[in-house]
Design an enzyme around this catalytic site. Structure first.
Site: not given
Ligand code: NDP
Length: 480
Positions: A150, A226, A230, A248, A282, A461
């Site tokens: 994002n 993320g 995940t 996070e 987020c 963080e």
């Molecule tokens: P995901 O959890 O799908 O992915 C985040 C990262 O983790 C990506 O690089 C992804 O790779 C990787 N990933 C996926 N599966 C695994 C695994 N089994 N082991 C290790 N890494 C893995 O999140 P999104 O990318 O869809 O992002 C959106 C989410 O992030 C929302 O829920 C949002 O709220 C959260 N978010 C939270 C923030 C915070 O500060 N709290 C800030 C911004 C977002 P790949 O893309 O290849 O699947």
């Protein structure tokens, strides 16, 4: 077609398998580049490079590390236009937003931590006439940094900068959906003279590259941003290995407006906090609670403003919203709008895909959507949608709105609008949230702790918290 490469041991490389993944521009729906489809073999090479680089980098001294990180910050700034366009083509967000927020912030992340280490100190504990304790803080080793799509470069650098500043080496994975600016960062790190192996960027899928990083026995510290599910998967692998973790995760943030608020400020900022970056931050507020005497007036003005927001080509200045990140994500968000209708919601504006003519006719756009008439505990009001969709509902008392606000499994951020100082403090204390904004939103100070409670995450963080996260404290006790 552009070819994105891994950055391992100071070199730009294809994946060991030679396999590639397609990378789309969400505004046009077209494949415009390829990235390495890496796997555990690429991660292994990256970890070994990082381990080799660690002894020298960890004792390089704060001045040297600071200078290199400042050079990286300068180079990002000098290449602002190139980075901003790349971020927009990769993510679908408006170019003005990449230019104004994402890229400047990525540069600030490096600048902030490059200078923070110059001013960081550790504690001493003096036991009268008996002993002196002091705390040593050492870099941990190889840090694994995994970030989402994002705010691609913004969040990627938010982890990498403090990890490197404190003397760790890094193996990092950006989201496979938005890899381009991480690739451009690799080129800049080479130009800035970052020693080979200090930062390694491995591109590819989460279940291959991300899983290989989180489960690697020689990566003792993981910083992940993320989704909550995940985060749970990563924790299930990393916790039994006793890794240090910062998670996070997702959010379902409340926006609470009392009748005594500054109406114009609350209205304008709530439009922003609902739909900035297509609602894919987020910290966006996705549930708007308005005190009943203000409800109709606010709702009408809000819906009016939202209906006027232009959804369009991200390259155009007048596009307030642009594309969401992928077709899959668009379908997920639209399915939540259907769910809201099934749950009895009334769509006040938006509620469907937006069509944008010209070069964007095959892109993935959604009209900003406002829904009312839903109970606080339905799925639409409990689950993270992460798109341009908000719900709005009235409340009568402070206790009631606190119950609504705190009813989800999340607790990342909350926004509160009131001119009653006592109430503001009282509510801030009672909200289950890592961050509370009063009469503002996304007013960020990089020195403050950042993170969520409940299923929104573990750890903090930001500021010195990140410097402490990426170092291991050791107490030394001297008998006097
Ligand atoms: P995901 O959890 O799908 O992915 C985040 C990262 O983790 C990506 O690089 C992804 O790779 C990787 N990933 C996926 N599966 C695994 C695994 N089994 N082991 C290790 N890494 C893995 O999140 P999104 O990318 O869809 O992002 C959106 C989410 O992030 C929302 O829920 C949002 O709220 C959260 N978010 C939270 C923030 C915070 O500060 N709290 C800030 C911004 C977002 P790949 O893309 O290849 O699947």
């Amino acid at each position: 077609m552009q070819q994105i490469k891994n950055y391992i041991n100071g070199q730009l490389l294809d994946s060991v398998s030679g396999k590639k993944l397609e990378n789309c521009n969400p505004a046009t729906g077209e494949v415009y580049s390829f990235l390495p489809d890496s796997n555990e073999k690429d991660v292994e090479i990256a970890v070994q490079s990082a381990l080799q680089a660690f002894p020298a980098w960890s004792v390089a001294g704060i001045e040297k590390r600071s200078n290199i990180l400042l050079k990286i910050a300068d180079l990002i700034e000098q290449n602002l236009e190139k980075f901003a366009l790349a971020e927009t083509n990769d993510n679908g967000k408006p170019l003005w937003l990449s230019r104004k927020v994402d890229i400047p912030r990525a540069s600030s992340n490096f600048r902030f931590y490059a200078t923070a280490i110059l001013h960081h100190s550790t504690e001493t504990h003096y036991l009268e006439n008996n002993a002196l304790n002091y705390t040593l803080r050492s870099p941990i080793g190889v840090a694994g940094c995994i970030s989402p799509w994002n705010l691609p470069l913004y969040l990627f650098t938010w982890k990498i900068a403090p990890a490197l500043a404190t003397g760790n080496c890094v193996v990092a994975k950006p989201s496979e959906i938005t890899p381009m600016t991480a690739f451009l960062l690799s080129e800049i790190c080479i130009e800035a003279g970052l020693p080979a192996g200090v930062l390694n960027i491995v591109h590819g899928l989460g279940h291959k590259v991300g899983a290989a990083i989180s489960g690697h026995p020689q990566i003792p510290v993981i910083s992940f941003t993320g989704g909550t599910s995940t985060g749970a998967q990563i924790a299930s692998v990393a916790a039994p290995m006793f890794k240090k973790m910062s998670l996070e995760l997702g959010g379902k943030n409340p926006n609470i407006l009392f009748s005594d608020c500054n109406f114009e400020a609350a209205l304008n900022t709530t439009v922003q906090s609902s739909f900035a970056n297509q609602g894919q931050i987020c910290l966006c507020g996705s549930r708007i609670f308005v005190e009943r005497p203000l409800y109709e007036k606010f709702k009408n003005a809000f819906v009016q403003k939202v209906s006027e927001m232009q959804v369009g080509d991200p390259l155009l200045e007048e596009s307030k919203l642009a594309a969401v990140v992928s077709k899959q994500h668009m379908e997920k968000v639209l399915s939540y709008i259907e769910l809201a209708k099934q749950e009895g919601g009334n769509v006040l504006c938006g509620g469907r895909q937006a069509s944008v003519a010209g070069r964007c006719e095959k892109g993935w756009f959604i009209k900003p959507t406002v829904i009312e008439g839903l109970p606080f505990n339905c799925r639409t009001n409990q689950e993270e949608i992460f798109g341009p969709v908000v719900t709005i509902m009235p409340f009568d008392t402070e206790e009631e709105v606190l119950m609504y606000a705190n009813s989800t499994k999340y607790g990342l951020a909350a926004t509160l609008w009131t001119n009653n100082l006592t109430r503001a403090h009282r509510m801030a204390e009672k909200l289950h949230s890592g961050i509370v904004w009063i009469n503002c939103w996304l007013l960020r100070d990089l020195r403050t702790p950042f993170g969520g409670v409940k299923n929104s995450g573990v750890g903090r963080e930001g500021g010195f918290e990140a410097l402490e996260f990426f170092t291991e404290p050791k107490n030394v006790c001297i008998k006097l």
